[in-house]
Enzyme design. Structure first.
Site, mmCIF file in Angstrom:
data_model
loop_
_atom_site.group_PDB
_atom_site.id
_atom_site.type_symbol
_atom_site.label_atom_id
_atom_site.label_comp_id
_atom_site.label_asym_id
_atom_site.label_seq_id
_atom_site.Cartn_x
_atom_site.Cartn_y
_atom_site.Cartn_z
ATOM 1 C CB SER A 276 -0.813 -0.071 1.385
ATOM 2 O OG SER A 276 -1.468 1.328 1.318
ATOM 3 C CE1 TYR B 107 -4.017 -2.778 5.283
ATOM 4 C CE2 TYR B 107 -3.373 -0.705 4.840
ATOM 5 C CZ TYR B 107 -3.896 -1.907 4.630
ATOM 6 O OH TYR B 107 -3.995 -1.981 3.158
ATOM 7 C CE LYS C 12 -1.470 -4.710 3.402
ATOM 8 N NZ LYS C 12 -1.987 -5.872 2.674
HETATM 9 P P1 NAD Z 1 -10.885 -7.367 0.713
HETATM 10 O O1 NAD Z 1 -11.049 -7.253 2.203
HETATM 11 O O2 NAD Z 1 -12.029 -7.136 -0.289
HETATM 12 O O3 NAD Z 1 -10.237 -8.578 0.413
HETATM 13 C C1 NAD Z 1 -9.166 -9.328 1.037
HETATM 14 C C2 NAD Z 1 -9.661 -10.708 1.071
HETATM 15 O O4 NAD Z 1 -9.038 -11.539 1.892
HETATM 16 C C3 NAD Z 1 -11.080 -10.757 1.727
HETATM 17 O O5 NAD Z 1 -11.974 -11.424 0.723
HETATM 18 C C4 NAD Z 1 -11.043 -11.463 2.937
HETATM 19 O O6 NAD Z 1 -12.170 -12.551 3.155
HETATM 20 C C5 NAD Z 1 -9.722 -12.343 2.683
HETATM 21 N N1 NAD Z 1 -8.937 -12.871 4.001
HETATM 22 C C6 NAD Z 1 -8.587 -11.806 4.909
HETATM 23 N N2 NAD Z 1 -8.013 -12.673 5.697
HETATM 24 C C7 NAD Z 1 -7.919 -13.774 5.587
HETATM 25 C C8 NAD Z 1 -6.990 -14.837 6.029
HETATM 26 N N3 NAD Z 1 -6.513 -15.044 7.036
HETATM 27 N N4 NAD Z 1 -7.028 -16.160 5.063
HETATM 28 C C9 NAD Z 1 -7.787 -16.260 3.984
HETATM 29 N N5 NAD Z 1 -8.422 -15.118 3.669
HETATM 30 C C10 NAD Z 1 -8.563 -13.883 4.263
HETATM 31 O O7 NAD Z 1 -9.607 -6.216 0.431
HETATM 32 P P2 NAD Z 1 -9.124 -5.590 -0.982
HETATM 33 O O8 NAD Z 1 -9.488 -4.071 -1.003
HETATM 34 O O9 NAD Z 1 -9.527 -6.205 -2.097
HETATM 35 O O10 NAD Z 1 -7.500 -5.451 -0.622
HETATM 36 C C11 NAD Z 1 -7.001 -6.624 -1.085
HETATM 37 C C12 NAD Z 1 -5.487 -6.608 -0.642
HETATM 38 O O11 NAD Z 1 -5.021 -5.231 -0.904
HETATM 39 C C13 NAD Z 1 -5.399 -6.214 1.111
HETATM 40 O O12 NAD Z 1 -4.242 -7.107 1.202
HETATM 41 C C14 NAD Z 1 -5.300 -4.902 1.311
HETATM 42 O O13 NAD Z 1 -4.706 -4.553 2.495
HETATM 43 C C15 NAD Z 1 -4.423 -4.244 -0.015
HETATM 44 N N6 NAD Z 1 -4.787 -2.872 -0.348
HETATM 45 C C16 NAD Z 1 -6.058 -2.659 -0.317
HETATM 46 C C17 NAD Z 1 -6.505 -1.203 -0.915
HETATM 47 C C18 NAD Z 1 -7.459 -0.815 -1.026
HETATM 48 O O14 NAD Z 1 -8.136 0.446 -0.818
HETATM 49 N N7 NAD Z 1 -8.632 -1.478 -1.129
HETATM 50 C C19 NAD Z 1 -5.213 -0.101 -0.766
HETATM 51 C C20 NAD Z 1 -3.938 -0.616 -0.519
HETATM 52 C C21 NAD Z 1 -3.598 -2.198 -0.302
HETATM 53 C C1 UD1 Z 2 -7.106 4.790 3.637
HETATM 54 C C2 UD1 Z 2 -6.158 4.219 4.527
HETATM 55 C C3 UD1 Z 2 -4.997 3.599 3.483
HETATM 56 C C4 UD1 Z 2 -5.488 2.556 2.921
HETATM 57 C C5 UD1 Z 2 -6.467 3.388 1.888
HETATM 58 C C6 UD1 Z 2 -7.206 2.283 0.965
HETATM 59 C C7 UD1 Z 2 -6.276 5.695 6.315
HETATM 60 C C8 UD1 Z 2 -5.233 6.880 7.118
HETATM 61 N N1 UD1 Z 2 -5.636 5.470 5.227
HETATM 62 O O1 UD1 Z 2 -6.572 5.840 2.508
HETATM 63 O O2 UD1 Z 2 -3.880 3.194 4.489
HETATM 64 O O3 UD1 Z 2 -4.633 1.895 1.880
HETATM 65 O O4 UD1 Z 2 -7.441 3.934 2.677
HETATM 66 O O5 UD1 Z 2 -8.131 1.381 1.469
HETATM 67 O O6 UD1 Z 2 -7.171 5.651 6.649
HETATM 68 N N2 UD1 Z 2 -12.742 11.160 3.108
HETATM 69 C C9 UD1 Z 2 -13.775 12.039 3.440
HETATM 70 N N3 UD1 Z 2 -14.903 11.337 3.917
HETATM 71 C C10 UD1 Z 2 -15.146 10.088 4.072
HETATM 72 C C11 UD1 Z 2 -14.122 9.255 3.650
HETATM 73 C C12 UD1 Z 2 -12.635 9.944 3.227
HETATM 74 O O7 UD1 Z 2 -13.676 13.270 3.577
HETATM 75 O O8 UD1 Z 2 -16.320 9.746 4.428
HETATM 76 C C13 UD1 Z 2 -11.337 11.770 2.693
HETATM 77 C C14 UD1 Z 2 -10.233 11.454 3.525
HETATM 78 O O9 UD1 Z 2 -10.066 12.173 4.426
HETATM 79 C C15 UD1 Z 2 -9.083 11.512 2.357
HETATM 80 C C16 UD1 Z 2 -9.957 10.886 1.040
HETATM 81 O O10 UD1 Z 2 -11.269 11.258 1.246
HETATM 82 O O11 UD1 Z 2 -8.649 12.800 2.132
HETATM 83 C C17 UD1 Z 2 -9.569 9.368 1.007
HETATM 84 O O12 UD1 Z 2 -10.024 8.758 1.986
HETATM 85 P P1 UD1 Z 2 -9.850 7.222 2.075
HETATM 86 O O13 UD1 Z 2 -10.862 6.598 1.028
HETATM 87 O O14 UD1 Z 2 -10.339 6.646 3.219
HETATM 88 O O15 UD1 Z 2 -8.545 6.821 1.637
HETATM 89 P P2 UD1 Z 2 -7.202 7.223 2.218
HETATM 90 O O16 UD1 Z 2 -7.497 7.698 3.669
HETATM 91 O O17 UD1 Z 2 -6.545 7.857 1.372
#
Ligand code: NAD
Ligand code: UD1
Length: 338
Positions: free
Chosen positions: A124, A149, A153
């Site tokens: 991330s 979290y 990572k």
């Molecule tokens: P998500 O929660 O939709 O997907 C994660 C999946 O992993 C889920 O289906 C959950 O059921 C499964 N899971 C969790 N713990 C598990 C375990 N111990 N064993 C087996 N399965 C397990 O999240 P996502 O948004 O698809 O994110 C996927 C990955 O990307 C995550 O590692 C997340 O931290 C990373 N990531 C996501 C974002 C984002 O904004 N969505 C940003 C940066 C990094």
């Molecule tokens: C968050 C996580 C980041 C993670 C990412 C994707 C934090 C501090 N960081 O990022 O670690 O990788 O999600 O899952 O939580 N906002 C509003 N109102 C809302 C929601 C968000 O104003 O209801 C604003 C936030 O202040 C930010 C932007 O929208 O400026 C994006 O927020 P969000 O979607 O939660 O992502 P991040 O905070 O960037």
């Protein structure tokens, strides 16, 4: 020959499974469904006409992993499984370190025993921490994370670097996602947050369909173009394609490499609201509240390294992200429970 996708029923995982199946790969999914529904995989099958083998299991369960590796000829692993709610991680740090860090160690050990050496990890942008200047570049030091979290990572990236050094058979890529949003263009697959969404775009979409009264904009006094937070939003299908590009690149490298998956463009919260209104024709009510603890004012990616070395860059702009989010939300007001 198959690719193991952990967390493949989740948001980014399911879209990546779809892209892999469309490319003709054999896919095995392992997911404990703690934050997903098997319905996402049914939708993948509906869209592709192909199915991934599904194991409802946990990455921390070494017997389950041995069975998966024993029953399929796995050549590489894409590792999405983990917990991802930043606020919850502050309340439940042990769960986050157990799932995200210890779980990854169990998975790596199982891979070593099975002789599987290609690994892609979901990292991330949060690993850059609060002191890095923008745009974030892969060569910058990482750490200084502000939540369990984020630290989980960062810790896994450290483990992967050490592990790749110690075992030169391994090729490992960490993909540092910026802010994935959007949905498959069919409207059949998308993000399905349980409860109140933490992230911006799912919240806006729920306001648009009347499930939430108004958006709370966290902070209107940041030193940004309009005072609201700025982020690098990236379409989930572009993220999925980034994994395919990384898979191809893994075959050519040894050791550990990290790449940003971002667009290189930052949009403010209010720009996101306006773009959503344009795509949906719905006015989004909002109020400006104080800043959210732990938020940074603005960050976006330097997206050059992935472009040069993976041959990957984003293909979908803000309009497409908004169109697809709205299409998914309208067709599935209750997510996969609809
Ligand atoms: P998500 O929660 O939709 O997907 C994660 C999946 O992993 C889920 O289906 C959950 O059921 C499964 N899971 C969790 N713990 C598990 C375990 N111990 N064993 C087996 N399965 C397990 O999240 P996502 O948004 O698809 O994110 C996927 C990955 O990307 C995550 O590692 C997340 O931290 C990373 N990531 C996501 C974002 C984002 O904004 N969505 C940003 C940066 C990094
Ligand atoms: C968050 C996580 C980041 C993670 C990412 C994707 C934090 C501090 N960081 O990022 O670690 O990788 O999600 O899952 O939580 N906002 C509003 N109102 C809302 C929601 C968000 O104003 O209801 C604003 C936030 O202040 C930010 C932007 O929208 O400026 C994006 O927020 P969000 O979607 O939660 O992502 P991040 O905070 O960037």
């Amino acid at each position: 020959m198959a690719i193991l996708v952990t967390g493949g029923a989740g948001y980014i995982g399911s879209h990546t499974v779809l892209a892999l199946l469309e490319r003709g790969e054999d896919v095995v999914v392992l997911d404990n469904l703690v934050n997903a529904s098997e319905e996402s995989l049914h939708r993948v099958a509906q869209l592709t006409g192909k199915t991934a083998a599904f194991y409802p299991g946990d990455i921390r369960d070494s017997e389950c992993l041995a069975r998966v590796f024993g029953e399929h000829q796995i050549t590489s692993v894409i590792h999405f499984a983990g917990l991802k709610a930043v606020g919850e991680s502050v309340q439940k740090p042990l769960e986050y370190y157990q799932n995200n860090v210890a779980g990854t160690l169990v998975l790596l050990e199982a891979m070593r025993q099975a002789g599987v050496h290609q690994f892609i990890f979901s990292s991330s942008a949060t690993v850059y921490g609060e002191h890095s200047p923008v745009p974030y570049q892969e060569s910058m030091p990482i750490g200084g994370t502000t939540s369990p979290y984020g630290t989980s990572k960062w810790m896994v990236e450290q483990v992967l670097q050490d592990f790749a050094k110690a075992d030169p058979l391994f090729s490992i890529i960490a993909l540092r996602y910026f802010n994935p949003v959007g949905a498959h263009e069919s409207g059949l697959m998308g993000e399905d947050p349980g409860g109140v969404p933490n992230n911006l775009l799912p919240y806006i979409a729920q306001v648009a369909i009347g499930q939430r009264e108004q958006l709370s904009v966290f902070g209107g006094d940041y030193p940004t173009k309009d005072g609201t937070g700025v982020r690098d939003y990236i379409h989930v299908m572009d993220v999925a394609q980034g994994h395919l590009a990384a898979m191809d690149h893994l075959k050519q490298i040894a050791g550990f490499k990290a790449y940003n998956l971002g667009s290189g463009i930052g949009y403010s919260v209010l720009e996101m609201v306006q773009a959503f209104e344009k795509a949906s024709g719905v006015t989004i009510a909002y109020q400006i509240l104080p800043r959210r603890a732990g938020d940074l004012p603005a960050f976006w990616a330097d997206a050059e390294l992935a472009k040069q070395e993976l041959g990957w860059q984003v293909q979908r702009g803000l309009d497409v992200m908004m169109r697809d989010t709205w299409n998914w939300q309208r067709k599935n007001p209750r997510g996969y429970r609809s």
